[in-house]
Design a protein around this motif. Structure first.
Motif, PDB file in Angstrom:
ATOM      1  N   ASN A   1      32.428  17.131  34.135  1.00 48.12           N
ATOM      2  CA  ASN A   1      34.027  17.598  33.054  1.00 48.12           C
ATOM      3  C   ASN A   1      33.581  18.625  32.500  1.00 48.12           C
ATOM      4  O   ASN A   1      34.009  18.529  31.354  1.00 48.12           O
ATOM      5  CB  ASN A   1      34.809  17.010  33.052  1.00 48.12           C
ATOM      6  N   THR A   2      32.278  17.996  32.088  1.00 47.10           N
ATOM      7  CA  THR A   2      31.455  18.397  30.512  1.00 47.10           C
ATOM      8  C   THR A   2      31.426  19.692  30.276  1.00 47.10           C
ATOM      9  O   THR A   2      31.033  20.332  30.966  1.00 47.10           O
ATOM     10  CB  THR A   2      30.081  17.987  30.528  1.00 47.10           C
ATOM     11  N   PRO A   3      32.011  20.057  29.028  1.00 39.66           N
ATOM     12  CA  PRO A   3      32.857  21.783  29.368  1.00 39.66           C
ATOM     13  C   PRO A   3      31.271  22.760  28.444  1.00 39.66           C
ATOM     14  O   PRO A   3      31.789  23.723  27.623  1.00 39.66           O
ATOM     15  CB  PRO A   3      33.694  21.532  27.941  1.00 39.66           C
ATOM     16  N   THR A   4      30.517  21.680  27.987  1.00 35.38           N
ATOM     17  CA  THR A   4      29.224  22.339  27.757  1.00 35.38           C
ATOM     18  C   THR A   4      27.819  21.827  28.103  1.00 35.38           C
ATOM     19  O   THR A   4      27.877  21.738  28.390  1.00 35.38           O
ATOM     20  CB  THR A   4      29.208  21.692  25.837  1.00 35.38           C
ATOM     21  N   PHE A   5      26.893  23.037  27.498  1.00 30.31           N
ATOM     22  CA  PHE A   5      26.039  22.298  28.338  1.00 30.31           C
ATOM     23  C   PHE A   5      24.139  23.200  27.366  1.00 30.31           C
ATOM     24  O   PHE A   5      25.000  24.648  26.038  1.00 30.31           O
ATOM     25  CB  PHE A   5      25.431  24.073  29.644  1.00 30.31           C
ATOM     26  N   SER A   6      23.358  22.808  26.972  1.00 23.22           N
ATOM     27  CA  SER A   6      22.341  23.370  26.304  1.00 23.22           C
ATOM     28  C   SER A   6      21.231  25.102  27.069  1.00 23.22           C
ATOM     29  O   SER A   6      21.500  24.373  28.367  1.00 23.22           O
ATOM     30  CB  SER A   6      21.392  22.088  26.105  1.00 23.22           C
ATOM     31  N   ARG A   7      20.569  25.167  26.347  1.00 17.75           N
ATOM     32  CA  ARG A   7      19.427  25.917  26.745  1.00 17.75           C
ATOM     33  C   ARG A   7      18.457  25.695  27.968  1.00 17.75           C
ATOM     34  O   ARG A   7      18.133  26.540  29.263  1.00 17.75           O
ATOM     35  CB  ARG A   7      18.971  26.193  25.612  1.00 17.75           C
ATOM     36  N   SER A   8      18.220  23.551  27.988  1.00 15.69           N
ATOM     37  CA  SER A   8      17.724  23.452  29.105  1.00 15.69           C
ATOM     38  C   SER A   8      18.608  23.122  30.288  1.00 15.69           C
ATOM     39  O   SER A   8      17.697  23.372  31.505  1.00 15.69           O
ATOM     40  CB  SER A   8      16.682  22.104  28.034  1.00 15.69           C
ATOM     41  N   ILE A   9      19.409  22.936  30.158  1.00 10.59           N
ATOM     42  CA  ILE A   9      19.984  23.078  31.642  1.00 10.59           C
ATOM     43  C   ILE A   9      20.342  24.229  31.691  1.00 10.59           C
ATOM     44  O   ILE A   9      20.453  24.120  32.986  1.00 10.59           O
ATOM     45  CB  ILE A   9      21.440  21.956  30.860  1.00 10.59           C
ATOM     46  N   PHE A  10      21.035  25.443  31.260  1.00 12.46           N
ATOM     47  CA  PHE A  10      20.935  27.033  31.824  1.00 12.46           C
ATOM     48  C   PHE A  10      19.573  27.246  32.091  1.00 12.46           C
ATOM     49  O   PHE A  10      20.147  27.775  33.423  1.00 12.46           O
ATOM     50  CB  PHE A  10      21.477  27.546  30.308  1.00 12.46           C
ATOM     51  N   LYS A  11      18.660  26.912  31.757  1.00 16.09           N
ATOM     52  CA  LYS A  11      16.945  27.364  32.227  1.00 16.09           C
ATOM     53  C   LYS A  11      17.084  26.751  33.548  1.00 16.09           C
ATOM     54  O   LYS A  11      16.544  27.086  34.992  1.00 16.09           O
ATOM     55  CB  LYS A  11      16.031  27.098  31.464  1.00 16.09           C
ATOM     56  N   GLU A  12      17.204  25.402  33.942  1.00 15.46           N
ATOM     57  CA  GLU A  12      17.088  24.470  35.196  1.00 15.46           C
ATOM     58  C   GLU A  12      17.941  24.765  35.931  1.00 15.46           C
ATOM     59  O   GLU A  12      18.264  24.699  37.241  1.00 15.46           O
ATOM     60  CB  GLU A  12      17.361  23.146  34.652  1.00 15.46           C
ATOM     61  N   CYS A  13      19.133  24.926  35.861  1.00 16.27           N
ATOM     62  CA  CYS A  13      20.277  24.703  37.112  1.00 16.27           C
ATOM     63  C   CYS A  13      20.894  26.191  36.631  1.00 16.27           C
ATOM     64  O   CYS A  13      22.043  26.253  37.946  1.00 16.27           O
ATOM     65  CB  CYS A  13      21.998  24.177  36.614  1.00 16.27           C
ATOM     66  N   PHE A  14      21.153  27.471  36.131  1.00 20.98           N
ATOM     67  CA  PHE A  14      21.574  28.258  36.433  1.00 20.98           C
ATOM     68  C   PHE A  14      21.578  29.377  37.434  1.00 20.98           C
ATOM     69  O   PHE A  14      22.367  29.345  38.656  1.00 20.98           O
ATOM     70  CB  PHE A  14      22.087  29.402  35.336  1.00 20.98           C
ATOM     71  N   VAL A  15      20.357  29.255  37.725  1.00 22.42           N
ATOM     72  CA  VAL A  15      19.862  30.375  38.773  1.00 22.42           C
ATOM     73  C   VAL A  15      20.319  29.784  39.900  1.00 22.42           C
ATOM     74  O   VAL A  15      21.136  29.994  41.428  1.00 22.42           O
ATOM     75  CB  VAL A  15      18.594  30.588  39.141  1.00 22.42           C
ATOM     76  N   PRO A  16      20.164  28.159  40.471  1.00 20.37           N
ATOM     77  CA  PRO A  16      20.556  27.312  41.912  1.00 20.37           C
ATOM     78  C   PRO A  16      21.886  27.184  42.368  1.00 20.37           C
ATOM     79  O   PRO A  16      22.260  27.815  43.282  1.00 20.37           O
ATOM     80  CB  PRO A  16      19.780  26.282  42.295  1.00 20.37           C
ATOM     81  N   VAL A  17      22.504  27.435  41.134  1.00 18.30           N
ATOM     82  CA  VAL A  17      23.817  26.774  41.119  1.00 18.30           C
ATOM     83  C   VAL A  17      24.395  28.541  41.266  1.00 18.30           C
ATOM     84  O   VAL A  17      25.557  28.772  41.820  1.00 18.30           O
ATOM     85  CB  VAL A  17      24.759  26.476  40.000  1.00 18.30           C
ATOM     86  N   PHE A  18      24.203  29.908  40.514  1.00 15.83           N
ATOM     87  CA  PHE A  18      24.563  30.932  40.342  1.00 15.83           C
ATOM     88  C   PHE A  18      23.924  31.783  42.198  1.00 15.83           C
ATOM     89  O   PHE A  18      24.693  32.488  42.201  1.00 15.83           O
ATOM     90  CB  PHE A  18      23.862  31.803  39.226  1.00 15.83           C
ATOM     91  N   ALA A  19      23.250  31.272  42.725  1.00 13.53           N
ATOM     92  CA  ALA A  19      22.963  31.750  44.375  1.00 13.53           C
ATOM     93  C   ALA A  19      23.742  31.476  44.815  1.00 13.53           C
ATOM     94  O   ALA A  19      24.381  31.549  46.043  1.00 13.53           O
ATOM     95  CB  ALA A  19      21.679  30.986  44.599  1.00 13.53           C
ATOM     96  N   GLU A  20      24.868  30.154  44.777  1.00 13.12           N
ATOM     97  CA  GLU A  20      25.928  29.241  45.597  1.00 13.12           C
ATOM     98  C   GLU A  20      27.396  30.521  45.363  1.00 13.12           C
ATOM     99  O   GLU A  20      28.585  30.139  45.783  1.00 13.12           O
ATOM    100  CB  GLU A  20      25.652  28.091  44.830  1.00 13.12           C
ATOM    101  N   ALA A  21      27.180  31.009  44.005  1.00 17.01           N
ATOM    102  CA  ALA A  21      28.826  31.653  43.136  1.00 17.01           C
ATOM    103  C   ALA A  21      28.915  32.765  44.479  1.00 17.01           C
ATOM    104  O   ALA A  21      28.241  33.566  44.557  1.00 17.01           O
ATOM    105  CB  ALA A  21      28.549  31.908  42.590  1.00 17.01           C
ATOM    106  N   LYS A  22      29.142  32.328  45.167  1.00 19.56           N
ATOM    107  CA  LYS A  22      30.455  33.519  46.751  1.00 19.56           C
ATOM    108  C   LYS A  22      31.238  34.041  46.230  1.00 19.56           C
ATOM    109  O   LYS A  22      31.203  35.390  46.534  1.00 19.56           O
ATOM    110  CB  LYS A  22      30.946  32.528  47.244  1.00 19.56           C
ATOM    111  N   HIS A  23      31.634  34.059  45.148  1.00 20.35           N
ATOM    112  CA  HIS A  23      32.864  34.958  44.278  1.00 20.35           C
ATOM    113  C   HIS A  23      32.449  35.720  43.063  1.00 20.35           C
ATOM    114  O   HIS A  23      33.068  36.882  42.941  1.00 20.35           O
ATOM    115  CB  HIS A  23      34.451  34.333  44.164  1.00 20.35           C
ATOM    116  N   PHE A  24      30.844  36.015  42.710  1.00 22.09           N
ATOM    117  CA  PHE A  24      30.519  36.934  41.632  1.00 22.09           C
ATOM    118  C   PHE A  24      30.691  38.330  42.335  1.00 22.09           C
ATOM    119  O   PHE A  24      30.035  38.334  43.131  1.00 22.09           O
ATOM    120  CB  PHE A  24      29.689  36.677  41.118  1.00 22.09           C
ATOM    121  N   GLY A  25      31.028  38.888  41.821  1.00 23.29           N
ATOM    122  CA  GLY A  25      30.571  40.590  42.319  1.00 23.29           C
ATOM    123  C   GLY A  25      31.520  40.985  40.816  1.00 23.29           C
ATOM    124  O   GLY A  25      31.914  40.770  39.565  1.00 23.29           O
ATOM    125  N   PRO A  26      31.231  42.617  41.193  1.00 23.93           N
ATOM    126  CA  PRO A  26      31.418  43.475  40.090  1.00 23.93           C
ATOM    127  C   PRO A  26      33.071  44.011  39.875  1.00 23.93           C
ATOM    128  O   PRO A  26      34.137  43.434  40.686  1.00 23.93           O
ATOM    129  CB  PRO A  26      30.975  44.568  40.587  1.00 23.93           C
TER     130      PRO A  26
END
Length: 200
Positions: free
Chosen positions: A157-182
């Motif tokens: 439930n941590t509401p914030t993230f740092s640059r290092s967390i974004f750099k490491e985690c964004f791509v694999p988590v975004f790859a799992e996002a099933k509902h993202f679209g235009p």
């Protein structure tokens, strides 16, 4: 009486030999320890190199998987930032996204973070700030937040993230996002663009 010196010499020679044996044994084991440590370092270096290679391959696979979604996201970010900076020049994404010589798609999540959060490169960002670009509904955003935090090893439930967390985690988590679209508006704009191209 003449045998005593010979006996004394024999004891001295034995003691001297034992000392040499002791020193030699210590040097031998010290050398072996250094050799073992060196071999372990070499094994660790090989393991780290192989692990990094596998991580790079996994990262490239994720990038290829989410390429269409990333292109939608990048266009959306450009549009939003252009609206926010109507009188300022908008930095391009040339450092963020590109095609490599072998035709694969490359995405620098660190450069992407720097671009969309240019004023908070060394601080933290909330997931609601990020959702201005992702445009997920509350349930989807909660799921995305939990996955990012889980992968980062922090409370879900941590509401914030740092640059290092974004750099490491964004791509694999975004790859799992099933509902993202235009968004519907983006679909309309894309349709108009295609219709305009066909008209020419």
């Amino acid at each position: 009486t003449k045998k005593r010196p010979m006996f004394s010499y024999g004891i001295a020679a034995t003691i001297f030999g034992l000392i040499l044996l002791f020193l030699g044994t210590r040097l031998y084991f010290k050398h072996n320890d250094e050799l073992i440590q060196k071999l372990r370092r070499m094994q660790n270096e090989r393991f780290d190199a192989k692990k990094q290679m596998l991580l790079d391959e996994e990262h490239r696979a994720h990038i290829e998987k989410i390429r269409p979604s990333l292109e939608i996201l990048l266009k959306r970010v450009e549009s939003i930032k252009a609206q926010e900076s109507a009188h300022d020049s908008v930095t391009s994404f040339s450092a963020t996204i590109k095609s490599s010589e072998d035709g694969s798609f490359e995405f620098d999540s660190g450069a992407f973070y720097d671009h969309i959060f240019v004023d908070r490169k060394n601080g933290s960002v909330t997931y609601h700030d990020l959702n201005k670009f992702l445009k997920l509904n509350p349930t989807q955003l909660e799921e995305f937040t939990h996955r990012m935090n889980s992968l980062a090893g922090v409370s879900k439930n941590t509401p914030t993230f740092s640059r290092s967390i974004f750099k490491e985690c964004f791509v694999p988590v975004f790859a799992e996002a099933k509902h993202f679209g235009p968004t519907p508006q983006e679909c309309d704009e894309l349709f108009e663009q295609i219709a305009g191209d066909d008209a020419h």
